[in-house]
Write an enzyme that holds these catalytic residues in place. Structure first.
Site, short mmCIF file in Angstrom:
data_model
loop_
_atom_site.label_atom_id
_atom_site.label_comp_id
_atom_site.label_asym_id
_atom_site.label_seq_id
_atom_site.Cartn_x
_atom_site.Cartn_y
_atom_site.Cartn_z
CE LYS A 54 -4.83 1.00 -0.30
NZ LYS A 54 -5.86 0.15 -0.50
P1 NAD Z 1 -13.08 7.91 -3.06
O1 NAD Z 1 -12.45 8.47 -2.91
O2 NAD Z 1 -13.16 8.32 -5.02
O3 NAD Z 1 -14.17 8.45 -2.63
C1 NAD Z 1 -14.11 8.17 -0.96
C2 NAD Z 1 -15.61 8.71 0.04
O4 NAD Z 1 -15.60 8.87 0.76
C3 NAD Z 1 -16.22 10.24 -0.93
O5 NAD Z 1 -17.69 10.10 -1.95
C4 NAD Z 1 -15.74 10.47 0.35
O6 NAD Z 1 -16.59 11.80 0.72
C5 NAD Z 1 -16.15 10.01 1.57
N1 NAD Z 1 -15.80 10.47 2.49
C6 NAD Z 1 -14.17 10.98 2.69
N2 NAD Z 1 -14.15 10.90 4.13
C7 NAD Z 1 -15.45 11.36 4.71
C8 NAD Z 1 -15.69 11.32 6.06
N3 NAD Z 1 -15.23 11.46 7.60
N4 NAD Z 1 -16.89 10.52 6.42
C9 NAD Z 1 -17.79 9.95 5.48
N5 NAD Z 1 -17.30 10.18 4.29
C10 NAD Z 1 -16.25 10.35 4.05
O7 NAD Z 1 -12.28 6.34 -2.95
P2 NAD Z 1 -13.10 5.19 -2.88
O8 NAD Z 1 -11.98 4.89 -4.11
O9 NAD Z 1 -13.98 4.90 -3.32
O10 NAD Z 1 -12.69 4.28 -1.34
C11 NAD Z 1 -13.31 3.96 -0.84
C12 NAD Z 1 -12.78 3.16 0.30
O11 NAD Z 1 -12.37 2.06 -0.38
C13 NAD Z 1 -11.88 2.93 1.53
O12 NAD Z 1 -11.55 2.59 2.44
C14 NAD Z 1 -10.68 2.33 0.05
O13 NAD Z 1 -9.10 2.00 0.57
C15 NAD Z 1 -11.60 1.65 -0.03
N6 NAD Z 1 -11.35 0.35 -1.04
C16 NAD Z 1 -10.76 0.53 -2.59
C17 NAD Z 1 -10.64 0.12 -3.70
C18 NAD Z 1 -10.86 0.86 -5.27
O14 NAD Z 1 -10.37 0.14 -6.65
N7 NAD Z 1 -11.22 2.42 -5.29
C19 NAD Z 1 -10.54 -1.02 -3.66
C20 NAD Z 1 -11.04 -1.46 -2.21
C21 NAD Z 1 -11.23 -0.43 -1.44
#
Ligand code: NAD
Length: 417
Positions: free
Chosen positions: A107
């Site tokens: 990561k």
């Molecule tokens: P992103 O940046 O696209 O979206 C994040 C979302 O979370 C946004 O809507 C943001 O406004 C919201 N957010 C941020 N801080 C917040 C808070 N304090 N309270 C509530 N909402 C909040 O990110 P993503 O890629 O959608 O990732 C989201 C989660 O999924 C993370 O934990 C990430 O590690 C996990 N994840 C992502 C992927 C991927 O392919 N993008 C894969 C596996 C896991």
């Protein structure tokens, strides 16, 4: 992140220990698998558009590479410190092993608030970071991907910085734009995968997705695709939120409208759907629903608010959204948790498909991508459920147990220990 006296890495290792005990892991391997292989911390000076200089800190942590090149996302967030990145790298090791993907776990992150940074500033920061960690990256060494606050554009910049030195290397990152070797289906893969896993869970419990009521925290890449895919199968999204707060509607929020608001740079509470109630993120986690899907930050369900969760099942789309104390409270209350290393594994599985296509220079149609994704996630769910029944444990313990067995065997066969 540190909550309830545990850093995020200690908490992930707590989950590891519970499962390692169930599979009677060798003591020697214990020490290897609860620590990381390599960690780098780099200085990233960034010239802002107004001429000022900021100095951000970036990290790349490689947890275990016994089963293949290190693989894991890069996040830009003020809390992306070394301890959090360690925790997330370990989760990637267990996730890739559970899914049987030929990768290890890694990561990365930059400890920075990217909100308000211009495109030029983000590009300069990304390229400087990539150059600083490039010596440990490689198509068969370590392959980054997007995570919180990073996206296909970020990956395009990373690929460019790496390729400038090593020659055209699309397979050095996944989650790229389609015009640069990205795979049709990858952008939606994490959220779509969450829904495939939920379908497998529902099938095992004799339920149908149609009519299921979901509450989703986070409306970025993952949360928005969970919402779209769930609604496409007849589920109802009764509450959704982002960093600015949330909305609730018992008959279902209008997901298409929310997608349009987000695409225009707006926030969830700005939707103008009649009849929605504005709610806070705390209220979202305690909303009355069938399925609670945390899809934003880690550690949002802890030993305190887990007592107030009103869902029948929690599906961890985010990484590490439930602390060990929260996990125990949910378990005691009979609320199953579909763990992150299973629920959100569609992202890295889709990245695997993209990487193989880049290496073979052969492009799949999106239908093939989605079919393979669904089959692998369904099989991983079924294997996890079967192991939980065999060991008499939770889905999380079973998912970790499967991953631990595979990584331990690879370490042993390679003579690493
Ligand atoms: P992103 O940046 O696209 O979206 C994040 C979302 O979370 C946004 O809507 C943001 O406004 C919201 N957010 C941020 N801080 C917040 C808070 N304090 N309270 C509530 N909402 C909040 O990110 P993503 O890629 O959608 O990732 C989201 C989660 O999924 C993370 O934990 C990430 O590690 C996990 N994840 C992502 C992927 C991927 O392919 N993008 C894969 C596996 C896991």
């Amino acid at each position: 992140m540190a909550k309830e006296g545990l850093t995020a890495f200690a908490a992930v290792n707590r989950y590891f220990e519970e499962a390692a005990g169930l599979v009677h892991l060798d003591d020697a391997l214990y020490a290897v698998l609860t620590s990381t292989y390599r960690e780098i911390s780099v200085q990233i000076p960034v010239r802002l558009d107004d001429g000022r200089l900021i100095v951000a800190r970036g990290y790349r942590v490689q947890h275990n590479g016994a089963r293949g090149p290190y693989k894991g996302g890069i996040r830009y967030h003020p809390t992306a410190n070394l301890e959090e990145v360690r925790a997330l790298s370990a989760l990637m090791t267990w996730k890739t092993a559970l899914l049987g993907l030929p990768f290890g776990g890694a990561k990365g992150g930059i400890e920075v608030d990217p909100t308000g940074m211009s495109t030029g500033e983000l590009q300069r920061m990304t390229k400087r970071f990539t150059s600083a960690i490039a010596h440990i990256l490689g198509v068969y060494r370590d392959i980054p991907a997007p995570d919180m606050n990073t996206n296909a554009q970020t990956m395009a910049w990373m690929m460019d910085a790496y390729s400038a030195v090593h020659g055209y290397s699309p397979a050095i990152v996944t989650g790229k734009p389609l015009d640069l070797g990205g795979a049709p289906g990858r952008e939606a893969a994490t959220g779509r995968g969450v829904v495939y896993v939920l379908e497998a869970y529902a099938a095992q419990h004799g339920m149908d997705l149609a009519g299921l009521r979901l509450a989703i925290q986070g409306f970025g890449n993952v949360g928005s695709w969970v919402a779209r895919e769930a609604v496409a199968r007849g589920a109802v999204v009764v509450a959704v939120s982002d960093v600015a707060g949330g909305v609730r509607h018992d008959k279902g929020v209008d997901v298409d409208r929310l997608v349009a608001v987000a695409a225009a740079g707006g926030r969830v509470p700005e939707t103008d759907q009649p009849g929605v109630d504005k709610i806070s993120n705390d209220e979202l986690l305690e909303a009355e629903c069938d399925v609670l899907v945390p899809a934003a930050l880690g550690e949002v369900i802890d030993g305190d608010n887990a007592a107030r969760v009103r869902a029948s099942v929690v599906v961890e789309a985010a990484n590490y959204p439930v602390t060990p104390a929260g996990d125990k409270v949910l378990g005691d209350r009979g609320i199953p948790v579909v763990p992150d290393i299973l629920a959100n594994a569609g992202g890295v599985t889709g990245s695997y498909f993209e990487w193989t296509q880049n290496i073979q220079q052969f492009t799949w149609k999106e239908d093939r991508f989605n079919d393979e994704l669904r089959d692998r996630l369904r099989a991983a769910y079924q294997a996890t459920a079967a192991t939980a029944a065999e060991l008499g444990c939770t889905l999380r313990q079973a998912a970790f147990a499967i991953g631990i067995r595979k990584v331990a065997e690879a370490d042993r066969l390679r003579g690493y220990v």
